[in-house]
Write a protein that holds these residues in place. Structure first.
Motif, PDB file in Angstrom:
ATOM      1  N   UNK A 266      48.534 -24.617  37.763  1.00 42.96           N
ATOM      2  CA  UNK A 266      50.325 -24.790  36.997  1.00 42.96           C
ATOM      3  C   UNK A 266      50.852 -24.272  36.772  1.00 42.96           C
ATOM      4  N   UNK A 267      50.588 -23.038  36.909  1.00 41.93           N
ATOM      5  CA  UNK A 267      51.952 -22.290  36.694  1.00 41.93           C
ATOM      6  C   UNK A 267      53.366 -22.670  36.892  1.00 41.93           C
ATOM      7  N   UNK A 271      57.012 -23.957  36.117  1.00 43.23           N
ATOM      8  CA  UNK A 271      58.103 -23.124  35.967  1.00 43.23           C
ATOM      9  C   UNK A 271      58.936 -23.884  36.501  1.00 43.23           C
ATOM     10  N   UNK A 272      58.624 -24.756  37.371  1.00 41.91           N
ATOM     11  CA  UNK A 272      59.771 -26.022  37.954  1.00 41.91           C
ATOM     12  C   UNK A 272      59.894 -26.799  36.592  1.00 41.91           C
ATOM     13  N   UNK A 273      59.054 -28.426  36.619  1.00 42.01           N
ATOM     14  CA  UNK A 273      59.039 -29.244  35.721  1.00 42.01           C
ATOM     15  C   UNK A 273      60.093 -28.767  34.348  1.00 42.01           C
ATOM     16  N   UNK A 274      60.402 -27.312  34.204  1.00 37.39           N
ATOM     17  CA  UNK A 274      60.531 -26.532  32.648  1.00 37.39           C
ATOM     18  C   UNK A 274      62.223 -27.070  33.198  1.00 37.39           C
ATOM     19  N   UNK A 275      62.519 -26.908  34.061  1.00 37.27           N
ATOM     20  CA  UNK A 275      63.901 -26.647  34.531  1.00 37.27           C
ATOM     21  C   UNK A 275      64.890 -28.492  34.607  1.00 37.27           C
ATOM     22  N   UNK A 506      68.032 -30.083  41.833  1.00 36.52           N
ATOM     23  CA  UNK A 506      66.966 -30.212  42.477  1.00 36.52           C
ATOM     24  C   UNK A 506      66.570 -29.216  43.868  1.00 36.52           C
ATOM     25  N   UNK A 507      68.373 -28.453  43.959  1.00 30.77           N
ATOM     26  CA  UNK A 507      67.860 -28.093  44.874  1.00 30.77           C
ATOM     27  C   UNK A 507      67.615 -26.439  43.680  1.00 30.77           C
ATOM     28  N   UNK A 508      67.911 -26.141  42.998  1.00 30.33           N
ATOM     29  CA  UNK A 508      66.890 -24.444  42.049  1.00 30.33           C
ATOM     30  C   UNK A 508      65.786 -24.355  41.477  1.00 30.33           C
ATOM     31  N   UNK A 514      57.919 -19.485  44.414  1.00 34.12           N
ATOM     32  CA  UNK A 514      56.711 -19.777  43.816  1.00 34.12           C
ATOM     33  C   UNK A 514      56.010 -18.773  42.993  1.00 34.12           C
ATOM     34  N   UNK A 515      55.341 -18.940  41.621  1.00 35.53           N
ATOM     35  CA  UNK A 515      54.965 -18.888  41.141  1.00 35.53           C
ATOM     36  C   UNK A 515      53.493 -18.075  41.139  1.00 35.53           C
ATOM     37  N   UNK A 516      53.281 -17.016  40.452  1.00 35.98           N
ATOM     38  CA  UNK A 516      52.051 -16.539  39.717  1.00 35.98           C
ATOM     39  C   UNK A 516      51.116 -16.658  41.234  1.00 35.98           C
ATOM     40  N   UNK A 517      51.980 -16.236  42.509  1.00 38.88           N
ATOM     41  CA  UNK A 517      51.766 -15.708  43.092  1.00 38.88           C
ATOM     42  C   UNK A 517      50.697 -15.213  43.736  1.00 38.88           C
TER      43      UNK A 517
END
Length: 561
Positions: A266-267, A271-275, A506-508, A514-517
């Protein structure tokens, strides 16, 4: 001149020095006394859970005055034997040193047991195709735990026999209002028609010198949020609406919620969606208001504090509300009624499953099931809310959860023991109560040493589907997200009706790491024991099968290959 090389290896239990295998060689044979009973050079290892003594003795004994030149006078065969013995001893000692975690020498059993279905441990947000395959070595402890499997299987069979997915009785609106009078007095029944997010204007009675966040509980109880609220203060006064000498502020609730589950990515999704430029999240990633803070829970083990009022929760969306307000003001001057495209999201991973507070605030029902759940209140205000769920194989989720939250003594052994204890506790509850009562049982959930209940996805989803329509959910798998981030994000964009992104945006979003690995120190602990994995697959199997049936997608059964 006599040379004698004596090499003895003894596999002797602690309490019985009986089995001895020895080899003697030399120009003249002489009887040597085995030093086993004198306790020399003992190295511990385990076979079939019994502690044994590995005594490796390599003696090079010369009688008479000799120097190293004597070594050269050995026959070629004797020199090779000596060198080989030294190499073996070096390897043994190196193994002993490197296995310092248990301070014992772990020697893999030469016997090969049948393999269990398994998947490589998936790191949170990590691409399965990039991961190296785990090669499970037959471990001493895994072999030992295999002996306990039949008794644990009986526990799982007992639980499985009592699984019954029943439809819960829904509370009426008036009962909800009686439980949360203040919340219903603050949040209106209708929202602004030209905002995609549920927003409304409310009067602000404070003066210019008033700190609008002075009493916010998120600030009072957590120092790490103070800088966030400093930013909110600076922006507050410039975003009030003034009508007939009164001040009004825009209040908003989320348009969509990422409701679960913990350690399922979920993290990374957040992190991706808030971009995306049309998406604005709460000032704090996981407010946990619906499940914990509104009950005064910061950490349940610390007891209850003052309840966080709904105004404190709404404050977290002020920055997003400011942008929506600006858009509404601009559109009213140009195009009356133009829809504001900004949507607000919230990503507390506890929203789907955590209802532990109900026993403290709601009257207990006769059957031990909670009379109200989080979704009842969200639906009362937002019947059209959109809900995103990210799930992963519950077996791997539990191990990831354990590694993340356990503070000390983490190991595959410890995890196995905690899983066994949790299963016994869960069975004890199921002997007397329904499945739903046990899943939401606060006492049981706090007693279990691992959060076994969080992986019972079918139970939670079915309860959410009693109040929300299936079309309001987007159910994702972490495994799919990790292997194809771009595809997952496009599904989310379509679900939320978001506008397209530029190639650069989209590339960014899709190429970010990945976050929170999983932390390196946790990764170094390796996977769970295969027998533990088999036990958990047996336990979660019926719940996964039900989930796959509800979603009409066998991928959610997480069947072993």
């Amino acid at each position: 001149m006599r040379h004698c090389i004596n090499c003895c290896i003894h596999l002797i239990p602690d309490n019985a020095h009986k089995q001895k295998v020895g080899c003697r060689g030399g120009l003249q044979h002489s009887q040597q006394v085995c030093p086993t009973c004198r306790g020399e050079n003992k190295i511990l290892f385990r076979v079939d859970s019994k502690q044994m003594n590995l005594l490796a003795v390599l003696e090079v004994r010369t009688e008479g005055n000799e120097n190293w030149g004597g070594f050269l006078r050995f026959k070629k065969g004797k020199r090779c034997s000596l060198i080989f013995g030294l190499i073996i001893m070096t390897l043994v000692m190196a193994s002993y040193i490197l296995s310092g975690a248990h301070q014992e020498l772990l020697i893999s059993s030469p016997f090969h047991y049948g393999s269990f279905p398994n998947n490589p441990s998936l790191m949170d947000g990590e691409n399965p195709s990039d991961m190296k395959e785990h090669h499970y070595q037959p471990s001493v402890n895994n072999i030992s735990y295999m002996k306990d499997y039949p008794s644990i299987k009986l526990i799982i069979n007992s639980i499985t026999a009592r699984i019954e997915f029943t439809t819960r009785k829904l509370p009426v609106l008036q009962d909800l209002k009686r439980q949360e009078l203040h919340m219903f007095s603050v949040i209106p029944n209708k929202f602004l028609p030209n905002s995609k997010s549920p927003c409304w204007y409310e009067e602000f009675s404070g003066r210019n010198t008033t700190d609008p966040y002075l009493t916010n509980s998120y600030v009072l109880y957590s120092k790490r949020f103070r800088s966030t609220f400093d930013t909110l203060r600076k922006a507050f006064w410039g975003h009030l609406s003034h009508v007939h000498g009164k001040h009004f502020r825009l209040r908003c609730l989320p348009h969509f919620y990422i409701i679960g589950q913990p350690k399922c990515g979920t993290t990374d999704l957040y992190d991706r969606l808030r971009l995306h430029p049309e998406v604005k999240f709460s000032a704090i990633k996981e407010p946990h208001w619906w499940t914990r803070k509104r009950f005064g829970i910061v950490r349940l083990r610390d007891g209850l504090r003052d309840r966080y009022p709904v105004e404190d929760y709404l404050d977290l969306f002020d920055l997003a509300a400011h942008q929506i307000h600006q858009g509404l003001q601009a559109s009213s001057a140009k195009e009356q009624g133009k829809m504001n495209q900004i949507i607000i999201g919230e990503a507390s991973a506890s929203t789907m499953w955590d209802n532990n507070a109900w026993t403290f605030f709601y009257d207990n029902s006769t059957d031990g099931e909670p009379p109200f759940l989080t979704q009842d209140f969200i639906h009362a205000f937002q019947p059209d809310a959109k809900l995103i769920v990210m799930l992963r194989d519950p077996v791997e989720r539990l191990y990831s959860d354990y590694l993340y939250f356990a503070s000390s003594n983490k190991s595959a052994d410890d995890f196995h023991e905690k899983v066994t204890e949790a299963l016994q506790l869960f069975e004890n509850c199921m002997l007397d109560y329904s499945l739903r009562a046990c899943v939401y049982n606060n006492t049981l959930n706090n007693a279990m040493p691992v959060r076994l209940q969080v992986g019972l996805y079918a139970v939670y989803l079915l309860d959410w589907l009693t109040v929300f329509n299936k079309e309001q959910f987007l159910i994702l798998r972490l495994e799919d997200h990790a292997s194809n981030v771009k595809y997952t994000m496009h599904r989310v964009f379509h679900f939320l009706n978001l506008g397209p992104l530029s190639e650069k945006q989209e590339a960014l979003m899709t190429k970010s790491p990945a976050s929170n690995v999983r932390r390196p120190e946790d990764r170094n602990l390796g996977p769970m024991w295969p027998v533990t994995q088999k036990i958990l697959r047996d336990f979660y199997g019926p719940f996964n099968a039900r989930l796959a049936q509800v979603l009409a997608d066998e991928a959610f059964a997480w069947k072993a290959p």
